[in-house]
Motif scaffolding. Structure first.
Motif, PDB file in Angstrom:
ATOM      1  N   ILE A  53      38.371  32.438  35.757  1.00 41.70           N
ATOM      2  CA  ILE A  53      38.752  31.763  34.607  1.00 41.70           C
ATOM      3  C   ILE A  53      38.716  30.146  34.878  1.00 41.70           C
ATOM      4  CG2 ILE A  53      38.001  31.341  32.338  1.00 41.70           C
ATOM      5  CD1 ILE A  53      36.455  34.216  33.477  1.00 41.70           C
ATOM      6  N   VAL A  54      39.474  30.088  35.521  1.00 42.86           N
ATOM      7  CA  VAL A  54      39.830  28.512  35.813  1.00 42.86           C
ATOM      8  C   VAL A  54      38.933  27.288  35.719  1.00 42.86           C
ATOM      9  CG1 VAL A  54      41.457  28.269  37.985  1.00 42.86           C
ATOM     10  CG2 VAL A  54      42.293  27.535  35.465  1.00 42.86           C
ATOM     11  N   PRO A  55      38.297  27.972  37.199  1.00 41.39           N
ATOM     12  CA  PRO A  55      37.381  26.680  38.061  1.00 41.39           C
ATOM     13  C   PRO A  55      36.464  26.015  36.381  1.00 41.39           C
ATOM     14  CG  PRO A  55      37.774  28.324  39.153  1.00 41.39           C
ATOM     15  CD  PRO A  55      38.412  29.049  37.916  1.00 41.39           C
ATOM     16  N   LEU A  56      36.197  27.453  35.252  1.00 43.54           N
ATOM     17  CA  LEU A  56      35.451  26.932  34.775  1.00 43.54           C
ATOM     18  C   LEU A  56      36.256  25.886  33.862  1.00 43.54           C
ATOM     19  CD1 LEU A  56      33.590  30.367  33.559  1.00 43.54           C
ATOM     20  CD2 LEU A  56      32.715  28.485  35.144  1.00 43.54           C
ATOM     21  N   THR A  57      36.889  25.713  33.532  1.00 44.23           N
ATOM     22  CA  THR A  57      38.164  24.621  32.849  1.00 44.23           C
ATOM     23  C   THR A  57      38.898  23.469  33.745  1.00 44.23           C
ATOM     24  OG1 THR A  57      40.224  25.896  33.534  1.00 44.23           O
ATOM     25  CG2 THR A  57      38.923  26.701  31.294  1.00 44.23           C
ATOM     26  N   LEU A  58      39.525  22.623  32.928  1.00 44.64           N
ATOM     27  CA  LEU A  58      39.944  21.206  33.482  1.00 44.64           C
ATOM     28  C   LEU A  58      41.394  21.377  34.033  1.00 44.64           C
ATOM     29  CD1 LEU A  58      38.618  18.593  31.808  1.00 44.64           C
ATOM     30  CD2 LEU A  58      37.789  19.304  33.957  1.00 44.64           C
ATOM     31  N   PHE A  59      42.049  22.652  33.885  1.00 41.80           N
ATOM     32  CA  PHE A  59      42.505  22.977  33.980  1.00 41.80           C
ATOM     33  C   PHE A  59      43.821  23.611  35.407  1.00 41.80           C
ATOM     34  CE2 PHE A  59      46.857  25.761  33.716  1.00 41.80           C
ATOM     35  CZ  PHE A  59      47.603  25.121  32.515  1.00 41.80           C
ATOM     36  N   PRO A  60      44.863  22.715  35.668  1.00 39.55           N
ATOM     37  CA  PRO A  60      45.114  22.152  37.267  1.00 39.55           C
ATOM     38  C   PRO A  60      45.613  24.199  37.867  1.00 39.55           C
ATOM     39  CG  PRO A  60      47.103  22.025  35.830  1.00 39.55           C
ATOM     40  CD  PRO A  60      45.618  21.954  34.990  1.00 39.55           C
ATOM     41  N   ASP A  61      45.055  24.725  38.914  1.00 38.10           N
ATOM     42  CA  ASP A  61      44.974  25.488  39.056  1.00 38.10           C
ATOM     43  C   ASP A  61      47.123  25.400  39.844  1.00 38.10           C
ATOM     44  OD1 ASP A  61      42.453  27.083  40.364  1.00 38.10           O
ATOM     45  OD2 ASP A  61      42.356  24.151  40.500  1.00 38.10           O
ATOM     46  N   ALA A  62      47.220  24.248  40.581  1.00 39.85           N
ATOM     47  CA  ALA A  62      48.792  24.069  40.808  1.00 39.85           C
ATOM     48  C   ALA A  62      49.956  24.954  40.098  1.00 39.85           C
ATOM     49  CB  ALA A  62      49.338  23.212  41.631  1.00 39.85           C
ATOM     50  N   LEU A  63      50.068  24.265  38.202  1.00 43.54           N
ATOM     51  CA  LEU A  63      50.326  24.988  37.505  1.00 43.54           C
ATOM     52  C   LEU A  63      50.050  26.193  37.351  1.00 43.54           C
ATOM     53  CD1 LEU A  63      51.894  23.446  35.456  1.00 43.54           C
ATOM     54  CD2 LEU A  63      49.922  23.631  33.861  1.00 43.54           C
ATOM     55  N   LEU A  64      49.174  26.840  37.683  1.00 46.71           N
ATOM     56  CA  LEU A  64      48.811  28.487  37.285  1.00 46.71           C
ATOM     57  C   LEU A  64      49.264  29.133  38.498  1.00 46.71           C
ATOM     58  CD1 LEU A  64      45.865  29.607  36.278  1.00 46.71           C
ATOM     59  CD2 LEU A  64      47.869  30.235  35.073  1.00 46.71           C
ATOM     60  N   ALA A  65      49.808  28.959  39.488  1.00 44.88           N
ATOM     61  CA  ALA A  65      50.515  28.873  41.339  1.00 44.88           C
ATOM     62  C   ALA A  65      51.914  28.763  40.949  1.00 44.88           C
ATOM     63  CB  ALA A  65      49.711  28.046  42.226  1.00 44.88           C
ATOM     64  N   ILE A  66      52.691  28.275  40.560  1.00 47.00           N
ATOM     65  CA  ILE A  66      54.057  27.702  39.616  1.00 47.00           C
ATOM     66  C   ILE A  66      54.346  28.817  38.653  1.00 47.00           C
ATOM     67  CG2 ILE A  66      55.718  26.095  39.276  1.00 47.00           C
ATOM     68  CD1 ILE A  66      53.829  23.807  40.494  1.00 47.00           C
ATOM     69  N   ALA A  67      53.513  28.949  38.145  1.00 49.90           N
ATOM     70  CA  ALA A  67      53.476  29.921  37.048  1.00 49.90           C
ATOM     71  C   ALA A  67      54.001  31.494  37.493  1.00 49.90           C
ATOM     72  CB  ALA A  67      52.584  29.765  36.008  1.00 49.90           C
ATOM     73  N   GLY A  68      52.601  31.712  38.427  1.00 47.95           N
ATOM     74  CA  GLY A  68      52.758  32.720  39.351  1.00 47.95           C
ATOM     75  C   GLY A  68      54.265  33.164  39.972  1.00 47.95           C
ATOM     76  N   GLY A  69      54.813  31.979  40.542  1.00 49.31           N
ATOM     77  CA  GLY A  69      55.791  32.758  41.327  1.00 49.31           C
ATOM     78  C   GLY A  69      57.189  32.685  40.105  1.00 49.31           C
ATOM     79  N   LEU A  70      57.450  32.366  38.799  1.00 45.65           N
ATOM     80  CA  LEU A  70      57.768  31.737  37.873  1.00 45.65           C
ATOM     81  C   LEU A  70      58.300  33.428  37.119  1.00 45.65           C
ATOM     82  CD1 LEU A  70      59.905  30.390  36.048  1.00 45.65           C
ATOM     83  CD2 LEU A  70      58.254  29.912  34.535  1.00 45.65           C
ATOM     84  N   ILE A  71      56.808  34.162  37.159  1.00 46.16           N
ATOM     85  CA  ILE A  71      56.765  35.072  36.394  1.00 46.16           C
ATOM     86  C   ILE A  71      56.911  36.412  37.520  1.00 46.16           C
ATOM     87  CG2 ILE A  71      54.926  36.317  34.944  1.00 46.16           C
ATOM     88  CD1 ILE A  71      53.357  34.105  34.579  1.00 46.16           C
ATOM     89  N   PHE A  72      56.323  35.936  38.101  1.00 41.89           N
ATOM     90  CA  PHE A  72      56.716  37.666  39.580  1.00 41.89           C
ATOM     91  C   PHE A  72      57.190  37.272  40.007  1.00 41.89           C
ATOM     92  CE2 PHE A  72      51.934  37.001  37.123  1.00 41.89           C
ATOM     93  CZ  PHE A  72      52.172  38.115  36.747  1.00 41.89           C
TER      94      PHE A  72
END
Length: 214
Positions: A53-72
């Motif tokens: 869904i993030v392409p529909l927002t202004l939220f940065p993809d990089a932040l989500l990608a970093i969070a992916g490594g942090l979480i999993f």
């Protein structure tokens, strides 16, 4: 026409739901981690949905990608980021195909990328090289590809291969963030710096050749 209207309504409702519950109001990867893990065994699915869904927002993809490594962790995190990124890229691509005229009015010509020249013959290579440069906005590439004559097969395959270096680097930053000062952390930081330098080297060349001059 009816399909376009129904598709738009669904997108509007989904996006409204996310904003109503402040889901994209995260300020750090740690906040994303806490939110995603609150879903227990469904955490990977929720993370992939967020990335879709993030392409529909202004939220940065990089932040989500970093969070992916942090979480999993590095390996699972990279996998889930890849899946989410491909889903998000697909959504952007087909939104452009369906609502081309409307999207072009909302996005300035300077932001869009002119991919139609040689797109049918070299579509795969064009997208592949663009994906290798994280400084070129991920979603802008996807939307621009939807406007062009690039085949979806070439688009998604080039995206899948081209984003691997960036995904691994960002996920590794997240995975190593709890071990500050370790060799793994310094390697992760060095990899990120190398990726940025590489991006800066190729970004201007790509812009000159691919961005519209209006």
């Amino acid at each position: 026409m009816l399909k376009k209207v129904l598709f738009f309504i669904v997108l509007f409702l989904v996006l409204g739901f996310f904003y109503y519950f402040d889901i994209f109001m995260f300020t750090s990867p740690v906040e994303i981690k806490e939110y995603v893990l609150s879903f227990g065994i469904y955490a990977p699915i929720i993370f992939i949905i967020l990335f879709t869904i993030v392409p529909l927002t202004l939220f940065p993809d990089a932040l989500l990608a970093i969070a992916g490594g942090l979480i999993f962790g590095l390996y699972e995190g990279s996998l889930y980021v890849m899946i989410g990124a491909l889903c998000g890229a697909t959504l952007s691509f087909y939104i452009s195909r369906i609502y081309a005229a409307w999207i072009k009015k909302k996005l300035s010509n300077k932001k869009l990328i002119n991919l139609d020249k040689n797109a049918k013959e070299n579509g795969f290579l064009i997208i592949f090289f663009l994906r290798l440069v994280p400084l070129v906005p991920f979603d802008i590439i996807s939307y621009s590809a939807g406007f062009s004559s690039i085949k979806y097969r070439d688009f998604i395959l080039a995206t899948c291969i081209g984003i691997i270096p960036g995904v691994v680097v960002y996920a590794n930053i997240g995975a190593q963030s709890f071990d500050l000062g370790s060799n793994g952390f310094y390697i992760a930081v060095a990899s990120l710096l190398a990726l940025i330098v590489f991006s800066m080297m190729f970004k201007n060349k790509l812009e000159k050749r691919l961005y519209e001059n209006n």
